[in-house]
Design an enzyme around this catalytic site. Structure first.
Site, PDB file in Angstrom:
ATOM      1  N   ASP A  75       0.855  -1.178   0.000  1.00 59.51           N
ATOM      2  CA  ASP A  75       0.000   0.000   0.000  1.00 59.51           C
ATOM      3  C   ASP A  75       0.900   1.240   0.000  1.00 59.51           C
ATOM      4  OD1 ASP A  75      -2.397   1.635   0.537  1.00 59.51           O
ATOM      5  OD2 ASP A  75      -1.539   1.853   2.542  1.00 59.51           O
ATOM      6  N   ASP A 108      -0.206   5.138   0.925  1.00 61.71           N
ATOM      7  CA  ASP A 108      -0.426   6.097   2.018  1.00 61.71           C
ATOM      8  C   ASP A 108      -0.584   5.381   3.355  1.00 61.71           C
ATOM      9  OD1 ASP A 108      -0.730   8.683   0.420  1.00 61.71           O
ATOM     10  OD2 ASP A 108      -2.119   7.333  -0.583  1.00 61.71           O
ATOM     11  N   GLY A 126      -5.451   2.934  -3.366  1.00 59.11           N
ATOM     12  CA  GLY A 126      -6.735   3.460  -3.797  1.00 59.11           C
ATOM     13  C   GLY A 126      -6.572   4.661  -4.704  1.00 59.11           C
TER      14      GLY A 126
END
Length: 266
Positions: free
Chosen positions: A10, A12, A45
């Protein structure tokens, strides 16, 4: 530890520190990964360009999972691109407007779209959605492949947004809290874990040969699809429960510390 062939992380709260910076040690670590034929895969995302901007020329040798699994590329070739059904978008946007403080972003293949006049918010999202456009009304159909609806709430998405929007799961949609202030709405089964599986299948890499890092609920499926799964020390409690191991915080560049230990780099 078995031979690792893929490391997925991931961005952030995980790979990037709180200032959205990459560790200065990353170029050295990446060069060692390249020599050992270990594929490095950012998974976020964010919009695709919001991820690739951190990696310069080496992006051509990497794979990326964007839009929480809705868009996957490998060495600049598209492996998967989802599409959210336009019929549902207008209804969901109208419901979001009933939530005080909530702001919606439509994330598409060409660009991201907002209909707010809040310039401060548009400036803020530009770090995640680098190509964006303000339009008149998000309930109007847009000539783009929309991957997801992202919803921001300044006081937190888990308590302020999710309880209102979870009803849209009736349309076979995935409603997931993706950060302290963010919630994402995508098609059912669109998540980082299934996107990772597509990449693993395409490259003949098993979960046992995969290392993964995450901090929030939208990372859980990805962690479950990796034998060597790490939750950041700063991760949500449910993520720590899902992971096999723990890395130190993103502000201490915990991802790089674990990778350097594995590569025996000092």
């Amino acid at each position: 530890m078995d031979d690792i062939r893929m490391i997925v992380t991931d961005m952030d709260g995980t790979f990037l520190n709180s200032k959205h910076q990459v560790s200065p040690d990353f170029p050295i670590v990446y060069e060692e990964l390249r020599k050992r034929n270990i594929l490095f895969v950012p998974a976020s995302g964010r919009q695709m360009t919001g991820i690739t901007k951190y990696f310069g020329d080496i992006e051509n040798d990497m794979a990326f999972i964007a839009e929480n699994g809705g868009y996957v590329i490998y060495k600049n070739k598209e492996l998967f691109a989802d599409r959210l059904e336009p019929t549902y978008i207008a209804e969901i946007i109208r419901e979001i407007r009933t939530i005080p403080g909530a702001t919606a972003v439509l994330s598409g293949k060409k660009k991201a779209y907002v209909d707010t006049d809040n310039e401060e918010f548009i400036s803020y999202i530009s770090q995640f959605y680098t190509i964006n456009e303000k339009i008149e009304d998000l309930t109007q159909e847009i000539d783009d492949r929309i991957f997801k609806i992202a919803v921001y709430h300044p006081e937190g998405s888990e308590l302020n947004v999710y309880p209102v929007l979870k009803e849209f799961e009736k349309y076979n949609l995935e409603i997931v809290v993706s950060g302290k202030h963010w919630l994402d709405i995508m098609n059912k089964d669109i998540n980082k874990g299934n996107a990772l599986e597509k990449l693993q299948d395409a490259l003949d890499i098993s979960p046992q040969q995969t290392m993964a890092f995450g901090d929030y609920m939208n990372d859980i499926e990805m962690l479950k699809n990796s034998r060597y799964s790490y939750a950041m020390k700063n991760a949500h409690p449910s993520v720590k429960e899902a992971a096999c191991f723990e890395a130190c915080t993103n502000d201490n560049f915990g991802v790089l510390k674990i990778i350097k230990d594995y590569l025996d780099l000092r």
